[in-house]
Design a protein around this motif. Structure first.
Motif: not given
Length: 88
Positions: A37-42
């Motif tokens: 996932s590219p999501d920063p939180h992930a």
């Protein structure tokens, strides 16, 4: 794999009518998808789970998640206790 992890996988398999091997495969696929996932939180969460960037095994992943749930439950219980405090 620890006995606890094996038991968790067996329970999930029984509840879903699939084999333990299929549960393990699906869990590892979910881990891989999460890590991609590219999501920063992930990504921040994955850095906590596996700081070396290597794919965690199920024992590592489940242990981390169980500890995270414990911390969140403790935080909720602390907040509830604070709301029930009577100030005079």
């Amino acid at each position: 794999m620890t006995e606890s992890t094996k038991r968790i996988i067996e329970i999930i398999a029984a509840e879903n009518g699939i084999s333990p091997e299929e549960v393990e495969h699906e869990m590892m696929e979910a881990i891989r998808a999460g890590m991609a996932s590219p999501d920063p939180h992930a990504q921040a969460l994955w850095k906590q789970i596996c700081p070396d960037g290597k794919e965690p095994d199920l024992d590592t992943f489940l242990s981390f998640m169980a500890n995270r749930v414990d911390v969140m439950m403790d935080e909720q219980n602390t907040k509830k206790k604070g709301k029930n405090t009577i100030v005079s």
